[in-house]
Structures are given as C-alpha cells and as structure tokens.
Design a protein around this motif. Structure first.
Motif, PDB file in Angstrom:
ATOM      1  N   ARG A 111       0.705  -1.214   0.186  1.00 19.22           N
ATOM      2  CA  ARG A 111      -0.150  -0.041   0.008  1.00 19.22           C
ATOM      3  C   ARG A 111       0.825   1.316   0.099  1.00 19.22           C
ATOM      4  N   THR A 112       0.564   2.108  -0.707  1.00 20.19           N
ATOM      5  CA  THR A 112       1.498   3.439  -0.957  1.00 20.19           C
ATOM      6  C   THR A 112       0.350   4.525  -0.581  1.00 20.19           C
ATOM      7  N   ASP A 113       0.889   5.523   0.238  1.00 17.41           N
ATOM      8  CA  ASP A 113       0.156   6.815   0.551  1.00 17.41           C
ATOM      9  C   ASP A 113       1.072   8.032   0.177  1.00 17.41           C
ATOM     10  N   ASP A 172      -3.336  10.573  -2.638  1.00 20.30           N
ATOM     11  CA  ASP A 172      -3.637   9.248  -3.273  1.00 20.30           C
ATOM     12  C   ASP A 172      -3.181   8.268  -2.510  1.00 20.30           C
ATOM     13  N   ALA A 191      -2.937   3.763  -3.027  1.00 19.81           N
ATOM     14  CA  ALA A 191      -2.848   2.825  -3.835  1.00 19.81           C
ATOM     15  C   ALA A 191      -2.413   1.622  -3.366  1.00 19.81           C
ATOM     16  N   SER A 192      -2.877   0.421  -3.882  1.00 23.04           N
ATOM     17  CA  SER A 192      -2.669  -0.765  -3.148  1.00 23.04           C
ATOM     18  C   SER A 192      -2.251  -1.446  -4.395  1.00 23.04           C
ATOM     19  N   SER A 193      -1.455  -2.817  -4.164  1.00 18.18           N
ATOM     20  CA  SER A 193      -1.046  -3.530  -5.302  1.00 18.18           C
ATOM     21  C   SER A 193      -0.860  -5.051  -4.851  1.00 18.18           C
ATOM     22  N   GLU A 226      -4.948  -0.951  -7.461  1.00 21.00           N
ATOM     23  CA  GLU A 226      -5.915  -0.006  -7.522  1.00 21.00           C
ATOM     24  C   GLU A 226      -5.553   1.349  -6.756  1.00 21.00           C
ATOM     25  N   SER A 227      -6.209   2.488  -7.212  1.00 18.42           N
ATOM     26  CA  SER A 227      -5.876   3.624  -6.395  1.00 18.42           C
ATOM     27  C   SER A 227      -7.022   4.412  -6.449  1.00 18.42           C
ATOM     28  N   GLU A 228      -7.294   5.266  -5.678  1.00 19.72           N
ATOM     29  CA  GLU A 228      -8.313   6.184  -5.497  1.00 19.72           C
ATOM     30  C   GLU A 228      -7.568   7.780  -4.609  1.00 19.72           C
ATOM     31  N   GLY A 229      -8.001   8.805  -5.267  1.00 14.32           N
ATOM     32  CA  GLY A 229      -7.321   9.988  -4.785  1.00 14.32           C
ATOM     33  C   GLY A 229      -8.425  11.232  -4.882  1.00 14.32           C
TER      34      GLY A 229
END
Length: 738
Positions: free
Chosen positions: A208-210, A233, A235-237, A272-275
C-alpha cells in the motif's frame, strides 16, 4: 578538491587501523583474475577478501554470508548497504541502483559478467539466487567500459560438488498485509564430471502506498497565488512472481568446462488507486474532485546462455559464449476523474504491449606469455529487437499521432578488446587494456526515423603496489576512459503525453510531455582512481579511495516549449539533450573487520562501515548546486553483528543515511530530496546444524520520503511538493538444509 582534508583523514585512519601483529607473508605477486591456473573448478567458495585483493582494478566483493545476513526479500536492499551505493524510491520497493550517487545509466549492471537482456530489472532476481556480488569501481576492457560510475556484477548460484538442498519459506508483514515467499536451491551431481544448481523463488507481495502532493503556482513579481492544489492518493497492489535459474557444468578435462545456464521469470500484478484533488486557500477550483484508477500487468522472460572453455595449448585457452532470450510484457490501466457531484470529468485508458528478442555471442582467448604476462583478447556481438505498441484513449477517443503508433527498433553492439596483466617487479602488478565498442540503433517509427551510430575507444591502465611486505597492504592507481550510451527510448522521438493537461490544449512546464531526441551523442569520461587498501590479519580490510571523472556531452532532460504535431498549440516537452561538460569527484572510505583484530581482549563484534563524500559541477548550469542529477553530498552505512558465545543466537543491525540535498537541473528547474534514513535489524537462531530461524526488521524507524520540484515558467514559479509514507517491514524466515 574541497574534500581533501577528509580524504587525508580517511587515509590516516586506514594506516592506523592495523594494531595487531603483521599477517603472515603473502606471495610476492597475486595471481591474475584471468590467469590460466584459476580455470580448474573447485568445490569450495572463493574468499571475497582475497578476490578483492587480487583484482586488477579496485573491487568490493560480498559472498553468500553477507547476502543472506539480513534476510532481505529484494536484491536492491542487499546492494544498497555497500559502499557508495544509493537507491531512489522507498525502502523495500525496488528502484534503480546507483554507484557514487550518479543517476541512472552511469552504473553498469552485469549478470555473470554479461549485460542483461532488454526488460531486465534487478528486482527480478531473489537474493537466494545469488552466489556473490562484485562492485568494480573502475572498468576493465573485459568487463566493458559503459561504466562511468562503476559496475555491479551479480554472480548467480554456482554448483557444489555434492548433493545439497536448501528450503527457505518466509512471511513478511507490512501495514497489516502478509506477503509469503518460498525459495528452493538444489545442488547435485551429473555423473562423475558434472554438477548442477537449481534455484527457484516464488513470492506474493501486498503493498500500500500513500502519497500527498501539493502543487503551487506563484507570480514572482506580485506574489499572487494562481494555483494551489492538494492531491492525496492511496494505492494498493499485489505482485506475484516466480523465478528459476540453473547452472549445469561438465568438466571436460584439466581447465576445460562446458556450462549450460537457463533462466526463466514470470510475473503478474494488479493495482487499484483512489485520490482527491482540492483547491487550497481560495485558489481557482481544481479540474476534478475525486479519481479512481486500476491497472494490471504481466511479464514473461526466458534466457539460455552457454559457455565452453577449451585448452588449445599448455599456455592457451579459449572461451566461447552465446545466449538468446525473449521478454514480453503487457500492461493496461484506466483512470477516471469525477466532479464533486460525481459526474464524470475525464476517462483515460492505456494499453501497452512490449516484445523484446535478444542474442549475444562472444569469444575470448587467454594466453600466458611467461614472465608474469597474461594476455586476454576478445570479440563481442550483441543484438536486440523491440516491438512496442502504446495506445491511449481520452474520453473514448484514440490519441492519434502521439500514442497509438507501433514502435519497432533494433540495436546492435559490437566490441573488440585486448588486455595484458603482468608483474613488472616483486611488489608490483600492472594492467593495460584497450576496448573499442560501437553501437547502432535504428527505428522507422514515428515522424523522425532513427539510424544512430556511435563508437568509443577506451584505453585503460591499472597499477598495484604492495608496499608493506610482508603485510598485504597495497596502493592502487587507475587511469580510465568510459562512456554512457543513450538508451533506445531516449533516442526515439515518440512522445508520452501528460494526461493532467490533455491534448489538443496546452500544458505547463511542471507537467510536460516526454519525448526522445534522435540527435543524442554518448557521454564520454576520463577518470582517475587512487585507493589505499589495508588488509588485517583475519580477513578484515580498511580502505580509502579517491576518484575524479571529467565528462563531456553530458545527457540531461531539458523542458522547453515546442510546436508539436500532436496538439493545436505549443506544449512543454521534456527531452534528453547533450549539455556540455561536467566534473565529478569524491572520497570513499570503507572498513570491515572484527574488533578482536585490533585488540585481542576486545568484544568479538563484527563491524562494517562506509562513508562516501561527493562533489560535482555541470558547467552549462548556473550554480549553486549545479550537480550531477540525483547525486547526494554524502552517503554512509554503519553495521554491526554479534554472536553470543555459548548460545545459538546472533544479532545485528545496520543504519544507512543519505542527507537531503538540492540539485539545480537547468537554469529554470531544480529538485530537492529529503533525508533518507534506513535502520535494519535481525536476530538469528541456529536451531541445529541444518536449521535456522531469522527475524528481519527492515526500515525499523520509518520516515517519510520527501521531494520538491521547482520550475520557473516566465515570471511564474511552479512548485510540486511530494510526501510518500514509508513503513516497517518484518520478515520471519526459516532456513533449512535438507
């Protein structure tokens, strides 16, 4: 050089470090790395310290023990602790490795002494698949001269002359997400004269990336804020990967051998990502309020290498190598932007298909001339063909003219070299070499076809003085020429469009399109290295190294406003360009020893430390801070290990520091990077002779990764501040010899 006092201090420390009695006398002259006596395959591991001492050029070697010490899940985490190595990106996530703080492309990466095929990434190799890692600070004719900063040579596992199996299951935890990994290594015999090693690694990584980005545009005259946006943002992968490498060896006779080496990789990922994007402090409204994205990718790689070594006389042998491979990658992504009322604003979809095929052939002749001379000559040829299709749709409309065009390109590299290693006197070793290399890159894709030819002639000289007999201390001097060739992507003019400002409209300097430059010339460098190495009694070493590089035709990305065929108005485009001359220099100190080598009554603590200080200047860019791209002022590591006497426990830790720094990239663009600090620790429990349990804690005290890019567009200062979170990663690994 401003760092001269520090260099003298490092040399003095190296001279003072040996407080114990002198080591036993060494041979008057060390054997050459390519001498005929070393061809015979032995069933033991070579000592890394002796390999370093006997090398023609300054080299640092680490073996299996150091590679597996911290239980790292990525090879990049192993290499980043070595002297003078930096790694961008966040800890544990993998990124380009750089020697001497110099940016991507200055460091040559080799696998078993050969350049890797297209599509290769160092993170595709698990540490469990590696026998040893060599850092060459100066090039040789045999290893290649595309190494202005140096060379990292990764040697894959070699067969043992016995049957052995190692099984290593592991489980990592980061932010509540579990990532399993399994490694298997098998050594065996193939009749009386053959042996093999098979290494397999499978992993599944959950990440997970913030990231938070603040973008501001300010008028430098009035101070008025024309843009102020906050982008958040998440994002998780999930990445799944399986790699397999093997080495089959047959001894054909004294000093003769045949080797077959297949290598396979397969990987898949999805994310997937959301922001959110919000206007701050009453600035103009943001173009959208929320966004959602998804991506998926896969890659497959296969490679087969063969090597034959035969004697053609009592003092002569020949080595023939050949290899062929294929790489395929597919990637798809979508991005949807929405207004505050959830109505759609922008729909972006991208598809990329990449296919690479490559081959290599080489022949090397090794001949002993007597009187200590060992002559090596060789020819090399390497080819690659790339086919790539990249299509983008904005709101369902294919972006013609820029993306959506198939790319087809070829490269052909040819080289011939000759080198001689000899011992001109009792305490001296010398090396002279010459390498001539040419590269041709062709492509008929896009509006500007490419047919680029370049050739480089590189004379090389190394000298070693073992001045303190019977101890094994030595002084090294290297005079070299090396180069950095532009990549195929840098030469091809097909652009990648910035979707934050869609065509056919304009964009801003801080969000440019990116394209290549068919007119690029290779960078060339003249270098000098001076190193003092002090070898302690029980395998320890203390060394200090000074280096200087003079570079011409420096390549750097430059952003400019251009009339472009893919938009109805001028767009800001970032292209690589040759910017003239630059100088790079520094001092590098490294040490590795046990405290008892200094005094027998001290704690038996194993210490590893290194400190590198750098300075560089790009002549065509105004100062201050007109440095080589992404080169810090300093980088250092300190590590210690201790085995508790009478117990099965060993503990250790390592601290890596890279202070923050600023770089003036061009007259109107600069970049600042924050402090990078990585603290690692491990505890090892030796359960029995064949079983160990290892707990590894990577990035033990996380700090955010900070970067700032500033661009002056006319009277408007555009600033992009990015903050990325980093996290602790804990891994539990069971190591079994079956």
């Amino acid at each position: 050089m401003r760092n001269a006092p520090l260099a003298l201090a490092a040399l003095a420390l190296a001279s003072a470090a040996q407080a114990q009695p002198a080591a036993p006398a060494a041979a008057a002259s060390a054997p050459s790395a390519t001498s005929l006596e070393k061809v015979e395959v032995q069933g033991r591991r070579d000592d890394p310290t002796e390999m370093r001492r006997n090398a023609s050029a300054a080299k640092i070697v680490i073996g299996r023990q150091e590679i597996e010490q911290y239980g790292d899940s990525t090879l990049g985490d192993v290499i980043r602790r070595l002297p003078g190595v930096t790694q961008d990106g966040r800890p544990g996530r993998g990124s380009d490795l750089r020697m001497r703080g110099m940016g991507s492309g200055y460091t040559q990466i080799l696998i078993d002494g050969e350049r890797p095929p297209p599509g290769f990434s160092i993170e595709q190799i698990s540490p469990d698949m590696v026998e040893r890692i060599e850092l060459l600070r100066a090039p040789t004719a045999e290893t290649g001269t595309r190494a202005i900063a140096g060379t990292i040579n990764i040697i894959l596992r070699e067969p043992l002359r016995r049957r052995s199996t190692e099984l290593r299951p592991a489980l990592s935890l980061e932010r509540g997400r579990l990532s399993p990994q399994l490694s298997l290594s098998r050594d065996g015999l193939l009749g009386e004269d053959g042996s093999f090693n098979l290494s397999i690694n499978a992993s599944e990584n959950h990440e997970r990336t913030d990231t938070t980005t603040r973008t501001t545009f300010v008028d430098t005259g009035s101070g008025a804020v024309t843009l102020d946006q906050l982008d958040e943002d998440v994002a998780s992968s999930v990445r799944r990967r399986i790699n397999a490498s093997s080495r089959f060896q047959w001894r054909l006779g004294p000093g003769e051998q045949f080797t077959l080496q297949p290598f396979l990789m397969h990987g898949r990922s999805r994310g997937e990502s959301e922001g959110t994007l919000a206007a701050m402090a009453g600035a103009p409204a943001a173009p959208y309020a929320t966004r959602a994205g998804a991506s998926s990718s896969s890659f497959d790689s296969a490679r087969l290498n063969l090597q034959l070594t035969r004697r053609i006389g009592p003092d002569t042998r020949v080595e023939l190598r050949g290899g062929a491979g294929r790489f395929a990658a597919d990637a798809d992504s979508t991005l949807n932007q929405f207004a505050a009322d959830t109505s759609p604003v922008l729909d972006v979809r991208n598809e990329t298909r990449l296919r690479d095929a490559s081959w290599s052939l080489s022949a090397k002749l090794l001949h002993s001339l007597g009187s200590g001379h060992n002559l090596v000559g060789g020819v090399e040829s390497e080819g690659a063909r790339r086919r790539e299709s990249d299509a983008s749709w904005l709101n369902g409309v294919l972006q013609e003219g820029a993306t959506g065009t198939d790319l087809s390109a070829r490269t052909l590299r040819q080289a011939v070299y000759l080198q001689d290693e000899w011992d001109p006197a009792r305490d001296w070793s010398a090396y002279a070499g010459l390498r001539v290399e040419s590269i041709r890159s062709t492509s008929d894709s896009g509006d500007t076809p490419v047919d680029k030819r370049s050739s480089v002639v590189s004379p090389l000289a190394h000298l070693v003085w073992r001045f303190d007999a019977p101890r094994r201390d030595q002084l090294r001097l290297s005079l070299t020429q090396s180069y950095r060739a532009p990549t195929l992507r840098n030469l091809i003019a097909l652009p990648a469009l910035n979707t934050l400002y869609p065509v056919p409209g304009g964009n801003v300097a801080s969000s440019p399109d990116r394209a290549g430059n068919p007119e690029l010339e290779p960078e060339q460098s003249h270098g000098i290295d001076l190193a003092l190495e002090r070898y302690l009694g029980n395998g320890g070493i203390v060394s200090a190294n000074l280096f200087h590089r003079r570079i011409r035709d420096l390549i750097r990305n430059v952003t400019a406003l251009e009339d472009v065929p893919w938009a109805s108005q001028p767009r800001w485009v970032s292209r690589p360009r040759n910017l003239g001359r630059a100088t790079v220099e520094g001092v590098e100190f490294d040490a590795k020893f046990r405290l008892t080598e200094l005094r027998s009554d001290w704690l038996p603590l194993d210490l590893r430390m290194n400190l590198s200080l750098y300075r560089s200047r790009v002549e065509s860019v105004p100062g201050p801070d007109n440095r080589i791209d992404q080169q810090p002022h300093a980088v250092g590591n300190l590590g210690a290990d201790y085995r508790f006497r009478g117990t099965p426990w060993t503990v250790g830790g390592s601290l890596g520091l890279t202070p923050g720094y600023r770089t003036q990239l061009t007259e109107f663009q600069s970049q600042e990077l924050g402090l990078r600090r990585v603290l690692d620790a491990y505890a090892l429990w030796q359960i029995d002779a064949g079983t160990r349990l290892r707990l590894s804690l990577a990035n033990l005290v996380p700090i955010d990764s900070l970067s700032t890019v500033s661009v002056l567009q006319g009277s408007q200062l555009q600033t992009v501040n990015t903050v990325s979170r980093t996290d602790l990663n804990a891994t539990l690994r069971l190591e079994m010899k079956l």
